[in-house]
Design a protein around this motif. Structure first.
Motif, PDB file in Angstrom:
ATOM      1  N   ASP A 332       0.865  -1.185   0.000  1.00  0.00           N
ATOM      2  CA  ASP A 332       0.000   0.000   0.000  1.00  0.00           C
ATOM      3  C   ASP A 332       0.899   1.233   0.000  1.00  0.00           C
ATOM      4  N   PRO A 333       1.238   1.777  -1.196  1.00  0.00           N
ATOM      5  CA  PRO A 333       2.165   2.914  -1.270  1.00  0.00           C
ATOM      6  C   PRO A 333       1.717   4.124  -0.456  1.00  0.00           C
ATOM      7  N   ALA A 334       0.423   4.396  -0.424  1.00  0.00           N
ATOM      8  CA  ALA A 334      -0.063   5.560   0.319  1.00  0.00           C
ATOM      9  C   ALA A 334       0.213   5.403   1.809  1.00  0.00           C
ATOM     10  N   ARG A 335      -0.052   4.203   2.351  1.00  0.00           N
ATOM     11  CA  ARG A 335       0.209   3.962   3.770  1.00  0.00           C
ATOM     12  C   ARG A 335       1.710   3.999   4.051  1.00  0.00           C
ATOM     13  N   ALA A 336       2.501   3.511   3.089  1.00  0.00           N
ATOM     14  CA  ALA A 336       3.955   3.544   3.263  1.00  0.00           C
ATOM     15  C   ALA A 336       4.439   4.991   3.377  1.00  0.00           C
ATOM     16  N   GLU A 337       3.997   5.841   2.452  1.00  0.00           N
ATOM     17  CA  GLU A 337       4.417   7.238   2.495  1.00  0.00           C
ATOM     18  C   GLU A 337       3.975   7.920   3.783  1.00  0.00           C
ATOM     19  N   GLU A 338       2.779   7.588   4.241  1.00  0.00           N
ATOM     20  CA  GLU A 338       2.261   8.169   5.484  1.00  0.00           C
ATOM     21  C   GLU A 338       3.203   7.862   6.650  1.00  0.00           C
ATOM     22  N   HIS A 339       3.674   6.614   6.720  1.00  0.00           N
ATOM     23  CA  HIS A 339       4.556   6.235   7.815  1.00  0.00           C
ATOM     24  C   HIS A 339       5.950   6.838   7.650  1.00  0.00           C
ATOM     25  N   PHE A 340       6.461   6.913   6.419  1.00  0.00           N
ATOM     26  CA  PHE A 340       7.770   7.542   6.208  1.00  0.00           C
ATOM     27  C   PHE A 340       7.722   9.029   6.556  1.00  0.00           C
ATOM     28  N   GLU A 341       6.599   9.669   6.290  1.00  0.00           N
ATOM     29  CA  GLU A 341       6.478  11.089   6.605  1.00  0.00           C
ATOM     30  C   GLU A 341       6.557  11.330   8.110  1.00  0.00           C
ATOM     31  N   ILE A 342       6.069  10.386   8.904  1.00  0.00           N
ATOM     32  CA  ILE A 342       6.201  10.515  10.358  1.00  0.00           C
ATOM     33  C   ILE A 342       7.674  10.514  10.740  1.00  0.00           C
ATOM     34  N   GLY A 343       8.431   9.568  10.159  1.00  0.00           N
ATOM     35  CA  GLY A 343       9.865   9.526  10.418  1.00  0.00           C
ATOM     36  C   GLY A 343      10.575  10.784   9.955  1.00  0.00           C
ATOM     37  N   VAL A 344      10.176  11.308   8.801  1.00  0.00           N
ATOM     38  CA  VAL A 344      10.774  12.541   8.275  1.00  0.00           C
ATOM     39  C   VAL A 344      10.523  13.700   9.233  1.00  0.00           C
ATOM     40  N   ALA A 345       9.330  13.741   9.824  1.00  0.00           N
ATOM     41  CA  ALA A 345       9.006  14.807  10.774  1.00  0.00           C
ATOM     42  C   ALA A 345       9.942  14.776  11.978  1.00  0.00           C
ATOM     43  N   TYR A 346      10.431  13.568  12.304  1.00  0.00           N
ATOM     44  CA  TYR A 346      11.392  13.416  13.401  1.00  0.00           C
ATOM     45  C   TYR A 346      12.837  13.485  12.907  1.00  0.00           C
ATOM     46  N   ASN A 347      13.025  13.792  11.634  1.00  0.00           N
ATOM     47  CA  ASN A 347      14.356  13.873  11.028  1.00  0.00           C
ATOM     48  C   ASN A 347      15.086  12.537  11.086  1.00  0.00           C
ATOM     49  N   LEU A 348      14.359  11.457  10.879  1.00  0.00           N
ATOM     50  CA  LEU A 348      14.943  10.123  10.890  1.00  0.00           C
ATOM     51  C   LEU A 348      15.584   9.857   9.530  1.00  0.00           C
ATOM     52  N   ALA A 349      16.877   9.581   9.537  1.00  0.00           N
ATOM     53  CA  ALA A 349      17.619   9.432   8.288  1.00  0.00           C
ATOM     54  C   ALA A 349      17.028   8.348   7.397  1.00  0.00           C
ATOM     55  N   SER A 350      16.689   7.196   7.976  1.00  0.00           N
ATOM     56  CA  SER A 350      16.185   6.092   7.161  1.00  0.00           C
ATOM     57  C   SER A 350      14.851   6.432   6.503  1.00  0.00           C
ATOM     58  N   SER A 351      14.027   7.237   7.168  1.00  0.00           N
ATOM     59  CA  SER A 351      12.755   7.629   6.553  1.00  0.00           C
ATOM     60  C   SER A 351      12.974   8.544   5.360  1.00  0.00           C
ATOM     61  N   HIS A 352      13.938   9.456   5.479  1.00  0.00           N
ATOM     62  CA  HIS A 352      14.285  10.296   4.318  1.00  0.00           C
ATOM     63  C   HIS A 352      14.744   9.406   3.167  1.00  0.00           C
ATOM     64  N   ASN A 353      15.614   8.447   3.453  1.00  0.00           N
ATOM     65  CA  ASN A 353      16.114   7.568   2.399  1.00  0.00           C
ATOM     66  C   ASN A 353      14.985   6.738   1.782  1.00  0.00           C
ATOM     67  N   ASN A 354      14.107   6.186   2.625  1.00  0.00           N
ATOM     68  CA  ASN A 354      13.025   5.347   2.114  1.00  0.00           C
ATOM     69  C   ASN A 354      12.025   6.141   1.282  1.00  0.00           C
ATOM     70  N   LEU A 355      11.747   7.367   1.702  1.00  0.00           N
ATOM     71  CA  LEU A 355      10.836   8.212   0.928  1.00  0.00           C
ATOM     72  C   LEU A 355      11.473   8.588  -0.406  1.00  0.00           C
ATOM     73  N   ALA A 356      12.767   8.876  -0.383  1.00  0.00           N
ATOM     74  CA  ALA A 356      13.475   9.173  -1.629  1.00  0.00           C
ATOM     75  C   ALA A 356      13.411   7.980  -2.585  1.00  0.00           C
ATOM     76  N   ARG A 357      13.591   6.780  -2.060  1.00  0.00           N
ATOM     77  CA  ARG A 357      13.533   5.577  -2.892  1.00  0.00           C
ATOM     78  C   ARG A 357      12.164   5.412  -3.548  1.00  0.00           C
ATOM     79  N   MET A 358      11.121   5.706  -2.798  1.00  0.00           N
ATOM     80  CA  MET A 358       9.781   5.568  -3.369  1.00  0.00           C
ATOM     81  C   MET A 358       9.606   6.491  -4.582  1.00  0.00           C
ATOM     82  N   HIS A 359      10.101   7.725  -4.451  1.00  0.00           N
ATOM     83  CA  HIS A 359       9.984   8.662  -5.573  1.00  0.00           C
ATOM     84  C   HIS A 359      10.953   8.300  -6.698  1.00  0.00           C
TER      85      HIS A 359
END
Length: 429
Positions: A332-359
């Protein structure tokens, strides 16, 4: 499905308060079951699955009080699989932390029956947690799903012995997190950040609580023994070993008359426990370069009173990966992005990387190359080990005229951080 629709199983071993806590659970959940006196964390969970006799069931640790509102909690359908363990953080009554320790958990019986953890881990495999994300005997693997909301409080320090045991177990477990195994003064830098924060709290907050000093003493000793002792950390799974440690070494060492435990009658010297706890803090600094603040009782009470529940960004990132790649959960790409955005809000490096990979790989519902570049660059800045390699590939694809030396520098940076997919045995993240 609501949590209250599932069997709730109370797990107890040797705790003198367990009967009263089980009675409290039964007042709010009249059909609650109990597994009592089963040695071994793997074994007692298998006994709980057998007692429940259903596809899913909920476990409550014997030092945990559950709010009646938990019965009405809705469990998302997509997480009710045979491989997902669901949990709700429990607030620690001593130090205010809220995470998996003492949490209320919903288990799939099939996973529990097949897992081999703690005392049942296969020969040669080290297990100091349920390790459900790793392969075990009979192919049992699983995923942890941390859901928002907190419906319980854990009270692990009701006797000096149990306070010492819980502090020691968690200190040793957290200090052995990730790839950390007896690396001396470098261990703090190699600890996963959330482990480092938690082990610091376990070793510093709690002086205001009854028996809180025993938690601090146990946590500090657990870290030192896990890092410096010629000692097998998997002994924290062995409650007989803990009993012998207490009876033969700890209790006689601190025997005195300045304090008494109303539940067990054990008497001890408060000043000596305090002095030795402070001595352990000095050793942590001198031998491991790890600082444990000495937080006095009034300050500890204030700080713990102002620690609130948080959704661990690292856990949100993990769930995002499950949705992104379709591992144990339906993709579920939409749910995936939703969860990565939470990590991005906390400046979590892996969430930035995972969101970049999706795009970058066009797994996003609306792929955006500008967002891919931005999140790759942020992940590199935040020292993600995978991001430099992925950014190098992204730039090579999008900008064929890019200076090759810049691409090579990014890949060298990734190698320096420990990731090289060209090396044998490594896979792209």
């Amino acid at each position: 499905m609501k949590a209250g629709d599932l069997p709730i199983v109370f797990l107890s071993l040797d705790e003198p308060w367990a009967d009263s806590y089980f009675a409290d659970l039964r007042r709010n959940f009249p059909k609650a079951l109990r597994v009592q006196g089963v040695l071994g964390l793997d074994a007692c969970h298998k006994a709980a699955a057998k007692a429940a006799g259903t596809r899913w069931f909920v476990t409550v640790d014997c030092d945990t009080l559950v709010q009646p509102e938990f019965a009405e909690v809705e469990i998302p359908e997509e997480f009710l699989t045979d491989t997902c363990r669901i949990e709700w953080s429990s607030r620690n009554g001593v130090n205010g932390l809220s995470y998996g320790n003492g949490s209320v958990k919903c288990w799939p019986a099939r996973l529990v029956e097949r897992m081999r953890t703690h005392e049942a881990a296969p020969s040669g495999q080290r297990s100091i947690d349920h390790d459900i994300g790793k392969a075990r005997a009979q192919g049992a693997t699983g995923q942890r799903i941390l859901l928002p909301g907190m419906y319980s409080t854990t009270h692990p320090a009701q006797t000096p012995f149990h306070a010492f045991r819980c502090g020691f177990r968690e200190g040793a477990r957290l200090a052995s997190g990730g790839d950390v195994l007896r690396v001396g003064k470098g261990f703090s830098e190699r600890l996963p950040s959330w482990h480092r924060q938690r082990v610091t709290v376990w070793g510093s907050l709690g002086r205001h609580a009854p028996n809180g000093i025993w938690v601090l003493y146990g946590a500090r000793l657990g870290v030192l023994m896990a890092q410096l002792g010629d000692w097998d950390v998997t002994l924290i799974n062995d409650y007989r070993w803990f009993g012998a440690l207490w009876e033969d070494m700890v209790a006689p060492r601190f025997a005195g008359v300045s304090a008494v435990c109303p539940m067990t009658g054990f008497r001890w010297d408060v000043g000596r426990v305090e002095d030795e706890a402070r001595g352990l803090a000095r050793r942590l600094q001198e031998e491991l370069a790890f600082t444990v603040p000495e937080v006095e009782a009034d300050a500890s009470r204030f700080i713990v009173g102002h620690i609130y529940e948080n959704r661990s960004p690292s856990m949100m990132d993990i769930v995002g990966v499950l949705f992104d790649k379709g591992r144990d959960l339906k993709r579920d790409p939409a749910r995936a992005e939703e969860h990565f955005e939470i990590g991005v809000a906390y400046n979590l490096a892996s969430s930035h990387n995972n969101l970049a990979r999706m795009h970058h790989l066009e797994r996003s519902a609306v792929p955006d190359t500008a967002k891919a570049l931005y999140h790759y660059e942020r992940a590199v800045e935040l020292e993600d080990r995978f991001a430099p390699w992925h950014l190098a590939n992204f730039l090579s694809e999008r900008e064929p005229g890019r200076d090759p030396s810049q691409i090579a520098m990014l890949k060298d940076l990734s190698r320096a951080r420990g990731f090289d997919p060209d090396a044998a045995g490594q896979q792209p993240a």
